[in-house]
Design a protein around this motif. Structure first.
Motif, short mmCIF file in Angstrom:
data_model
loop_
_atom_site.label_atom_id
_atom_site.label_comp_id
_atom_site.label_asym_id
_atom_site.label_seq_id
_atom_site.Cartn_x
_atom_site.Cartn_y
_atom_site.Cartn_z
N GLY A 269 1.56 -9.90 -6.50
CA GLY A 269 0.42 -10.71 -6.74
C GLY A 269 -0.86 -10.05 -5.83
N ASN A 270 -1.68 -10.94 -5.46
CA ASN A 270 -3.07 -10.23 -4.97
C ASN A 270 -2.96 -10.15 -3.32
N LEU A 271 -1.92 -10.30 -2.60
CA LEU A 271 -1.83 -10.17 -1.32
C LEU A 271 -0.82 -9.13 -0.84
N VAL A 272 -0.32 -8.52 -1.91
CA VAL A 272 0.52 -7.27 -1.51
C VAL A 272 0.15 -6.18 -2.64
N ARG A 273 -0.71 -5.25 -2.03
CA ARG A 273 -1.37 -4.49 -3.30
C ARG A 273 -1.10 -2.93 -2.93
N ASP A 274 -0.22 -2.34 -3.73
CA ASP A 274 0.05 -0.83 -3.54
C ASP A 274 0.40 -0.51 -2.23
N ILE A 275 1.26 -1.12 -1.46
CA ILE A 275 1.90 -0.84 -0.02
C ILE A 275 2.69 0.28 -0.02
N THR A 276 2.37 1.21 0.82
CA THR A 276 3.11 2.57 0.97
C THR A 276 3.15 2.82 2.53
N PHE A 277 4.34 2.80 3.19
CA PHE A 277 4.76 3.22 4.44
C PHE A 277 6.14 3.49 4.56
N SER A 278 6.50 4.10 5.56
CA SER A 278 7.93 4.35 6.16
C SER A 278 7.99 4.23 7.62
N ILE A 279 9.35 3.83 7.89
CA ILE A 279 9.68 3.79 9.39
C ILE A 279 10.87 4.38 9.76
N ARG A 280 11.18 5.02 10.96
CA ARG A 280 12.17 5.71 11.35
C ARG A 280 13.16 4.99 12.13
N TYR A 281 14.66 5.18 12.51
CA TYR A 281 15.29 4.48 13.43
C TYR A 281 14.57 4.87 14.82
N GLY A 282 14.46 3.95 15.55
CA GLY A 282 14.11 4.19 16.83
C GLY A 282 12.58 3.72 17.08
N GLU A 283 11.75 3.38 15.95
CA GLU A 283 10.33 3.20 15.98
C GLU A 283 10.03 1.87 16.26
N ILE A 284 9.02 1.43 16.76
CA ILE A 284 8.52 0.06 16.63
C ILE A 284 7.05 0.30 15.89
N VAL A 285 6.81 -0.19 14.83
CA VAL A 285 5.84 0.00 13.82
C VAL A 285 5.01 -1.34 13.91
N LEU A 465 3.76 -3.01 22.46
CA LEU A 465 4.94 -2.61 21.82
C LEU A 465 4.99 -1.43 20.99
N CYS A 466 4.13 -1.25 20.32
CA CYS A 466 4.29 -0.30 19.30
C CYS A 466 3.71 1.09 19.33
N ASN A 467 4.50 2.26 18.83
CA ASN A 467 4.24 3.45 18.77
C ASN A 467 3.36 3.73 17.49
N ARG A 468 3.24 3.03 16.54
CA ARG A 468 2.26 2.92 15.52
C ARG A 468 1.94 1.67 15.07
N VAL A 469 0.57 1.77 14.30
CA VAL A 469 0.15 0.51 13.99
C VAL A 469 -0.37 0.71 12.53
N LEU A 470 -0.05 -0.17 11.59
CA LEU A 470 -0.48 -0.17 10.26
C LEU A 470 -1.35 -1.24 10.12
N VAL A 471 -2.76 -1.28 9.79
CA VAL A 471 -3.53 -2.51 9.58
C VAL A 471 -3.95 -2.52 8.05
N MET A 472 -3.83 -3.93 7.81
CA MET A 472 -3.92 -4.62 6.55
C MET A 472 -5.33 -5.54 6.56
N GLY A 479 -5.79 1.38 7.13
CA GLY A 479 -5.56 2.44 8.28
C GLY A 479 -4.30 2.48 8.99
N GLU A 480 -4.15 3.37 9.88
CA GLU A 480 -3.06 3.73 10.23
C GLU A 480 -3.31 4.33 11.84
N LEU A 481 -2.91 3.86 13.03
CA LEU A 481 -3.22 4.38 14.32
C LEU A 481 -1.80 4.79 14.87
N ASP A 482 -1.84 5.74 15.73
CA ASP A 482 -0.68 6.04 16.64
C ASP A 482 -0.81 5.69 17.85
#
Length: 500
Positions: A269-285, A465-472, A479-482
């Motif tokens: 739909g219109n609220l999920v558009r071409d989302i690409t990301f990954s997360i590793r075990y042990g991370e809080i994203v 909480l987070c070691n990385r932040v993805l902003v929507m 964007g992404e911030l570590d």
């Protein structure tokens, strides 16, 4: 502020031998906004349920407008001029604004054969106008925003000539602009000498709207004081009985494991558009963004609650097909909804049954007989591991505080074997002290090797909480911030950017 509208004297109440209220006294004056705060389980809700006739006190006295009241039912409470606007709004979506305002009072505006809609529309318009609410009384409630629905609840309370209005977490689902509008209405009500009891976990709001604050802890009234004699740290210490210190996250990236989840070009739909990301075990994203950015919608697609139009999801390096939550659970993915009571737990069931739900087959004998002893033993293990405060695994979930209910949701998914945990607004409706416990729990889960995704509208929570932040924004990642770059300013800048 003039005379006392409400006096509750030495109120006590116990449930199944557990003392919920112990000799509690509380007052509300006319023309006053009196904030009532405390951790979940402190006794606020029980006290208000006694005032609104839902529960009956074991001992003590209640006076309304100087007259002693029994308040043996909700009807008696309403007749005494008391109304409560619950966090979960009590409106009928398929009825109009006016019909909701006068529900239960139709006989006053009808002939023996029909309801006079013109009459109730006009009266609803008059009530809304009194407090500056601009809503078409003929529109269906389902077409209104949550903020507007809340205004209808206020109008509904005024239609019963309520002098005392209790507001439970009224800003939980509102934007900043909507909060300003609500505060404008509350100030008008105060000028009309209404008494407002304001329950909120957002302490910063109290200094904008409250005249007085009362703090409860463990079923006891700890203190009551004018708001201009208080500060946030002082209120927190009285609420929790200790100082809450913010502990910044410390991450050792060398401890992160393999990629747990990888999402590529996910669209729905219109609220999920071409989302690409990954997360590793042990991370809080973290996933940050404004209301309507598409964060929850993205996670619901990953969990199979909503369907994707296109894109690829990999778990542990393997492409997986997740068409429904059952597929997600079988692939070790869990989603802890922001709407805990509707989508997370069944409050009328005991704790052990809630914990067993995602994988009931693990508790079957001979493939079809449910082994209750096995369920209870598993629940006892999870209760101890997560420090759930309850007298028994057989306790109905509805009697637990919000923080402990959230721990049961976590227990449910850990028990299912999930290693990829998606927390959507994990501390919504949870008090300051319980928030601290949830933060510690999330960090411990990451240290134990789980992959954690946190959606939160509270930027301090994301930063904590987070070691990385993805902003929507507008359904896309902008964007992404570590951890070393995360700040409120940078998050907000990306959140208000329109995605390219």
């Amino acid at each position: 502020m003039d005379k006392n509208l409400v006096e509750m004297k030495n109120i006590s109440k116990a449930f199944f031998g557990v003392q919920a209220l112990d000799n509690v006294s509380f007052e509300l004056s006319s023309g006053e906004v009196h904030a009532l705060v405390g951790e979940n389980g402190a006794g606020k809700s029980t006290l208000m349920k006694i005032l609104t006739g839902i529960y009956q006190k074991d001992s003590g006295e209640v006076f309304v407008d100087g007259h002693k009241q029994k308040l043996n039912s909700v009807r008696e409470s309403m007749q005494a001029g008391i109304s409560m606007i619950h966090q979960e709004l009590n409106l009928v979506n398929h009825l109009t604004v006016a019909q909701n305002i006068f529900i239960g009072k139709e006989s006053e505006y009808s002939s023996p054969f029909y309801l006079n809609d013109n009459k109730i529309n006009q009266k609803a318009k008059e009530i809304c106008s009194e407090i500056g609410i601009d809503i078409d009384p003929k529109i269906l409630v389902s077409e209104l925003t949550v903020a507007k629905q809340q205004m209808v609840e206020i109008a509904k309370a005024l239609s019963t000539d309520s002098k005392i209005i209790i507001m439970d977490e009224p800003t939980a689902s509102l934007t900043n602009e909507e909060i300003k509008d609500l505060f404008t209405v509350i100030k008008r009500l105060r000028k009309q000498n209404k008494g407002i009891i304001y329950i909120s976990h957002k302490l910063e709001e109290l200094f904008q709207i409250a005249d007085r604050v009362s703090v409860m802890r463990d079923g006891v009234m700890v203190d009551s004081f004018p708001i201009d004699q208080a500060n946030e740290d002082m209120i927190i210490q009285k609420m929790v009985g200790r100082e809450i210190k913010i502990k910044p996250p410390i991450f050792d990236e060398s401890q992160f494991g393999d990629t747990a989840l990888a999402v590529t070009n996910l669209t729905s739909g219109n609220l999920v558009r071409d989302i690409t990301f990954s997360i590793r075990y042990g991370e809080i994203v973290g996933f940050a963004g404004l209301v309507g950015a598409g964060r929850s919608e993205t996670m619901k697609v990953i969990f199979g609650a909503d369907q994707k139009d296109s894109g690829e999801i990999k778990v542990n390096g393997q492409v997986v097909k997740i068409n429904n939550p059952y597929d997600a659970v079988n692939n070790g993915v869990a989603y802890l909804s922001e709407d805990r009571k509707t989508e997370g737990v069944i409050t009328t069931l005991p704790i052990y049954e809630n914990i067993s739900l995602p994988k009931l087959k693990d508790f079957l004998d001979l493939g079809f007989l449910l082994n209750e002893k096995k369920e209870i033993k598993n629940a006892e293990k999870m209760i101890e591991m997560l420090d759930v405060r309850t007298p028994s695994p057989s306790q109905l979930l509805q009697y637990l505080s919000g923080g402990n209910q959230q721990k049961v949701v976590v227990a449910k998914w850990l028990s299912s074997g999930a290693k990829i945990l998606i927390f959507d607004e994990p501390t919504r409706g949870i008090d300051v002290g319980a928030k601290d416990q949830i933060y510690d729990l999330v960090q411990e889960l990451a240290k134990d090797g789980n992959a954690i995704i946190v959606i939160s509208s509270e930027m301090q929570e994301i930063m904590r909480l987070c070691n990385r932040v993805l902003v929507m924004a507008e359904g896309r990642i902008t964007g992404e911030l570590d951890s070393k770059d995360i700040s409120q300013e940078k998050i907000m800048s990306l959140a208000v950017n329109r995605a390219n």
